[in-house]
Design a protein around this motif. Structure first.
Motif, short mmCIF file in Angstrom:
data_model
loop_
_atom_site.label_atom_id
_atom_site.label_comp_id
_atom_site.label_asym_id
_atom_site.label_seq_id
_atom_site.Cartn_x
_atom_site.Cartn_y
_atom_site.Cartn_z
N ASP A 128 0.81 -1.23 0.00
CA ASP A 128 0.00 0.00 0.00
C ASP A 128 0.83 1.27 0.00
O ASP A 128 0.50 2.25 0.68
CB ASP A 128 -0.93 0.00 1.22
CG ASP A 128 -1.96 -1.11 1.13
OD1 ASP A 128 -2.39 -1.41 0.01
OD2 ASP A 128 -2.31 -1.69 2.17
N LEU A 129 1.93 1.28 -0.74
CA LEU A 129 2.76 2.49 -0.82
C LEU A 129 1.93 3.73 -1.16
O LEU A 129 2.11 4.79 -0.55
CB LEU A 129 3.84 2.27 -1.90
CG LEU A 129 4.59 3.52 -2.35
CD1 LEU A 129 5.45 4.06 -1.21
CD2 LEU A 129 5.44 3.22 -3.59
N GLU A 130 1.03 3.59 -2.12
CA GLU A 130 0.27 4.75 -2.62
C GLU A 130 -0.53 5.39 -1.48
O GLU A 130 -0.60 6.62 -1.37
CB GLU A 130 -0.66 4.34 -3.76
CG GLU A 130 0.06 3.90 -5.03
CD GLU A 130 0.70 2.51 -4.93
OE1 GLU A 130 0.43 1.77 -3.95
OE2 GLU A 130 1.47 2.15 -5.83
N ALA A 131 -1.12 4.56 -0.62
CA ALA A 131 -1.92 5.09 0.50
C ALA A 131 -1.03 5.91 1.43
O ALA A 131 -1.45 6.95 1.96
CB ALA A 131 -2.57 3.95 1.27
N LEU A 144 1.44 7.71 0.62
CA LEU A 144 1.85 8.97 -0.03
C LEU A 144 0.69 9.92 -0.28
O LEU A 144 0.91 11.05 -0.71
CB LEU A 144 2.55 8.67 -1.36
CG LEU A 144 3.83 7.84 -1.31
CD1 LEU A 144 4.34 7.58 -2.72
CD2 LEU A 144 4.90 8.55 -0.48
N ASP A 145 -0.53 9.45 -0.06
CA ASP A 145 -1.69 10.30 -0.36
C ASP A 145 -1.89 11.38 0.70
O ASP A 145 -1.42 11.24 1.83
CB ASP A 145 -2.95 9.43 -0.48
CG ASP A 145 -3.02 8.77 -1.86
OD1 ASP A 145 -2.28 9.23 -2.77
OD2 ASP A 145 -3.79 7.81 -2.03
N TRP A 199 9.72 -2.09 -7.02
CA TRP A 199 9.14 -1.23 -5.97
C TRP A 199 9.78 0.15 -6.03
O TRP A 199 9.08 1.17 -5.89
CB TRP A 199 9.33 -1.86 -4.59
CG TRP A 199 8.54 -1.17 -3.52
CD1 TRP A 199 7.29 -1.49 -3.07
CD2 TRP A 199 8.95 0.00 -2.77
NE1 TRP A 199 6.88 -0.60 -2.11
CE2 TRP A 199 7.87 0.33 -1.89
CE3 TRP A 199 10.09 0.80 -2.74
CZ2 TRP A 199 7.92 1.41 -1.00
CZ3 TRP A 199 10.14 1.88 -1.87
CH2 TRP A 199 9.07 2.17 -1.01
N ARG A 219 8.24 2.06 -8.78
CA ARG A 219 6.89 2.47 -8.37
C ARG A 219 6.97 3.68 -7.44
O ARG A 219 6.20 4.63 -7.57
CB ARG A 219 6.24 1.26 -7.69
CG ARG A 219 4.85 1.45 -7.16
CD ARG A 219 4.38 0.08 -6.64
NE ARG A 219 3.36 0.18 -5.61
CZ ARG A 219 3.16 -0.75 -4.67
NH1 ARG A 219 3.91 -1.84 -4.63
NH2 ARG A 219 2.20 -0.58 -3.77
N PHE A 220 7.91 3.64 -6.52
CA PHE A 220 8.10 4.74 -5.56
C PHE A 220 8.41 6.03 -6.29
O PHE A 220 7.79 7.08 -6.05
CB PHE A 220 9.22 4.34 -4.59
CG PHE A 220 9.58 5.38 -3.56
CD1 PHE A 220 8.62 6.20 -2.98
CD2 PHE A 220 10.90 5.53 -3.14
CE1 PHE A 220 8.95 7.15 -2.02
CE2 PHE A 220 11.25 6.46 -2.18
CZ PHE A 220 10.28 7.28 -1.63
N GLU A 237 5.32 7.21 -8.25
CA GLU A 237 4.24 7.72 -7.38
C GLU A 237 4.64 9.05 -6.72
O GLU A 237 3.81 9.94 -6.55
CB GLU A 237 3.88 6.67 -6.31
CG GLU A 237 3.26 5.41 -6.87
CD GLU A 237 1.92 5.64 -7.57
OE1 GLU A 237 1.22 6.61 -7.21
OE2 GLU A 237 1.58 4.88 -8.48
N ARG A 289 2.90 13.00 -7.57
CA ARG A 289 2.46 13.94 -6.52
C ARG A 289 3.42 15.11 -6.37
O ARG A 289 3.28 15.92 -5.46
CB ARG A 289 2.34 13.19 -5.18
CG ARG A 289 1.25 12.11 -5.19
CD ARG A 289 1.46 11.11 -4.04
NE ARG A 289 0.42 10.08 -4.01
CZ ARG A 289 0.37 9.00 -4.79
NH1 ARG A 289 1.32 8.80 -5.71
NH2 ARG A 289 -0.60 8.13 -4.69
#
Ligand code: SAM
Length: 265
Positions: free
Chosen positions: A96-99, A101-102, A121, A124-125, A128, A132
């Motif tokens: 759940d990396l995205e969560a 960073l939100d 990963w 992806r980091f 993401e 943002r």
């Protein structure tokens, strides 16, 4: 893979000394003049990065501290410095990396994490974070350099094996290990970031007996897990090195790299 609070407490003063001053200064300069800042620290452990970075950031700080180890998170939430608001947040970053960073954030931090993650990963980091437009301070990635003094004939074999062990899966898929820092610089360039980097080596003197002993024992366990070297060789090597440490004759350098990456425009 789990990390004990005792190990994190033992390494923290050495990490604080090792953190690269130019990279820290670049982070500080990026936010100078702002009245406040919101930070997420990924894989926070007990909050070492918060303690290292808070004095370099604007006075009013909101930190989201993220880890999947609830016992470390409980410690990270305690004893926040004055002016700093802390929210411990349990997240499995592999999933759940995205969560993590939100929300409203100015900065992403992490330390001693990137060598545990896979190339996928890390990509992806970077993607993401870039989506943002978040700057990233990633400290203390092990880079594969290790030097022991006095030299033992088995040191090079042990260090090479440790570096192979570092590539094993640590919960994020086969790990980058010693390749993490270089790969991070590359990935952040690809997403259009400017990167400041610098070495943050651990340098242990003859008096740093406890951490030397812990690191050497950790290396011996890792090499044993690989099952490539006969156990008596590993045990004898560790005994020789521990004798040198106990006699106050041993020094060590372990290579790390710090990175501060931010959108170029
Ligand atoms: C080497 S420790 C570093 C801790 C801290 N950043 C520091 O420098 O002291 C690695 C941290 O990653 C966390 N971690 C490992 N896998 C994780 C995952 N899948 N999700 C969230 N945290 C994870 C561990 O619980 C641990 O706190």
């Amino acid at each position: 893979m789990s990390f004990s609070s005792e190990w994190l407490a033992l390494r923290e003063p050495h990490d604080q000394r090792a953190r690269n001053r130019e990279v820290l200064a670049a982070v500080a300069a990026a936010f100078a003049g702002q009245p406040d800042i919101a930070v997420v620290d990924l894989a926070c452990g007990t909050g070492s990065t918060l303690r290292a970075l808070a004095p370099h950031l604007p006075a009013r700080q909101i930190w989201r501290l993220v880890d999947n180890d609830l016992s470390l998170l409980a410690r990270a939430g305690a004893n926040a410095p004055a002016g700093v608001s802390v929210t411990p947040t349990p997240v499995d970053l592999a999933r759940d990396l995205e969560a993590a960073l939100d929300g409203a954030l100015d900065l992403v931090t992490t330390s001693a994490l990137l060598d545990l993650v896979s190339p996928e990963w890390l990509e992806r980091f970077a993607v993401e974070a870039a989506a943002r437009r978040l700057p990233v301070y990633a400290a203390l990635s092990y880079d594969g350099r290790a030097a022991l003094d006095p030299v033992d004939p088995l040191d090079a074999t042990i260090i090479a094996a440790v570096n192979r062990h570092q590539r094993r899966n640590k919960g994020f898929g086969p790990a980058l290990g010693p390749a993490a820092a270089l790969e991070a610089v590359e990935r952040f360039h690809v997403v259009g970031y400017t990167v400041v980097q610098g070495v943050s080596d651990w340098v242990f003197g003859p008096g740093d007996r406890e951490i030397q002993t812990e690191v050497l024992s950790g290396w011996a366990s890792a090499v044993r897990e690989l099952d490539e070297l006969a156990l008596p060789h590993i045990v004898d090597w560790l005994a020789r090195r521990r004798d040198l440490v106990a006699a106050g004759r041993a020094t060590m350098r372990v290579g790390h790299v710090d990175v501060f990456a931010r959108p170029s425009t």
